[in-house]
Design a protein around this motif. Structure first.
Motif, mmCIF file in Angstrom:
data_model
loop_
_atom_site.group_PDB
_atom_site.id
_atom_site.type_symbol
_atom_site.label_atom_id
_atom_site.label_comp_id
_atom_site.label_asym_id
_atom_site.label_seq_id
_atom_site.Cartn_x
_atom_site.Cartn_y
_atom_site.Cartn_z
ATOM 1 N N UNK A 95 -14.747 -39.836 -28.354
ATOM 2 C CA UNK A 95 -13.831 -38.695 -27.885
ATOM 3 C C UNK A 95 -12.421 -39.014 -28.028
ATOM 4 N N UNK A 96 -11.884 -37.769 -28.353
ATOM 5 C CA UNK A 96 -10.377 -37.832 -28.723
ATOM 6 C C UNK A 96 -9.406 -38.600 -27.561
ATOM 7 N N UNK A 97 -9.859 -38.017 -26.329
ATOM 8 C CA UNK A 97 -8.893 -38.719 -25.291
ATOM 9 C C UNK A 97 -9.186 -40.418 -25.092
ATOM 10 N N UNK A 98 -10.102 -40.419 -25.408
ATOM 11 C CA UNK A 98 -10.634 -41.922 -25.484
ATOM 12 C C UNK A 98 -10.034 -42.809 -26.548
ATOM 13 N N UNK A 105 -1.597 -45.240 -26.604
ATOM 14 C CA UNK A 105 -1.001 -44.172 -26.570
ATOM 15 C C UNK A 105 -0.401 -43.809 -25.463
ATOM 16 N N UNK A 106 -1.249 -44.102 -24.414
ATOM 17 C CA UNK A 106 -1.145 -43.743 -22.955
ATOM 18 C C UNK A 106 -1.737 -44.758 -22.071
ATOM 19 N N UNK A 111 -3.855 -39.901 -18.307
ATOM 20 C CA UNK A 111 -2.479 -39.551 -19.197
ATOM 21 C C UNK A 111 -2.903 -39.373 -20.467
ATOM 22 N N UNK A 112 -3.950 -40.038 -21.487
ATOM 23 C CA UNK A 112 -4.450 -39.757 -22.487
ATOM 24 C C UNK A 112 -5.064 -38.200 -22.684
ATOM 25 N N UNK A 151 8.518 -41.486 -22.428
ATOM 26 C CA UNK A 151 8.556 -42.901 -21.705
ATOM 27 C C UNK A 151 7.355 -43.427 -21.299
ATOM 28 N N UNK A 152 6.310 -42.494 -21.240
ATOM 29 C CA UNK A 152 4.963 -42.654 -20.640
ATOM 30 C C UNK A 152 4.221 -43.490 -22.097
ATOM 31 N N UNK A 153 4.654 -42.946 -23.267
ATOM 32 C CA UNK A 153 4.005 -43.653 -24.340
ATOM 33 C C UNK A 153 4.727 -45.096 -24.766
#
Length: 204
Positions: A95-98, A105-106, A111-112, A151-153
């Motif tokens: 999965x892209x978010x995973x 990146x997150x 957050x991803x 900032x999150x990244x």
């Protein structure tokens, strides 16, 4: 989009395990479940209860994806050759978010997914805002220029609590290549996952 907008740690407490390995998880302080009955002594769990718990834990780990999406992944895995449990893990890791989460990146899977939903992620240079998209072996995933300065990244990339696994190969700070579908024992879960119980749950 995941429906869990708040209380992400509630799942940790319900399971009695720190399923994402986060230092702020309340399970680190108290292992019993949430609510006024959380400290009650638990009776022996049935086979169905054990299987259901394994499914909830795995589904929750991947960002509490919907039951429909999760079951579709199981059905796809069962149609593939080989072990269904291993296939299911492979499909979830694609999965892209995973992959955005694995690439650091997150800071969290939630957050991803948000980073993807808001259009900050590129697949082979093309913008993609679908977190459930399956990334093929050899495809590149990168961050937009704007996302690289968030900032999150930056916070995620400095986290020492987890490492980037071998099947996600970095190319600089903002691009990775998905090199292969991992086996269960290669996936860096902070707690034990039991996809075989998930298979038993759905094949009842």
């Amino acid at each position: 989009m995941s429906k869990r907008h708040s209380a992400k740690h509630k799942l940790d407490r319900r399971m009695g395990e720190n399923i994402w390995g986060r230092p702020k998880s309340p399970v680190n302080k108290r292992e019993y479940g949430p609510g006024q009955h959380g400290q009650r002594r638990k009776g022996k769990m049935s086979d169905f209860g054990i299987q259901l718990r394994a499914k909830q834990k795995l589904k929750g780990y991947y960002g509490d994806i919907t039951e429909k999406q999760f079951k579709r992944s199981y059905e796809d895995a069962s149609r593939m050759k080989g072990d269904t449990g291993q296939n299911l893990i492979g499909l979830l890791e694609m999965r892209l978010d995973m992959i955005v989460y694995r690439a650091k990146f997150a800071p969290t899977i939630f957050a991803a997914r948000q980073l993807v939903n808001h259009g900050h992620v590129r697949v082979n240079g093309e913008k993609c805002n679908i977190g459930s998209r399956r990334i093929k072996v050899g495809e590149e995933v990168s961050l937009s220029t704007k996302a690289q300065e968030m900032a999150l990244v930056m916070e995620a990339q400095s986290l020492s609590e987890r490492d980037i696994p071998d099947y996600v190969v970095p190319d600089g700070a903002s691009k990775i290549t998905f090199t292969r579908v991992p086996q269960l024992d290669e996936v860096p879960y902070p707690v034990k996952m039991e996809p075989n119980l998930v298979v038993e749950f759905y094949s009842r």
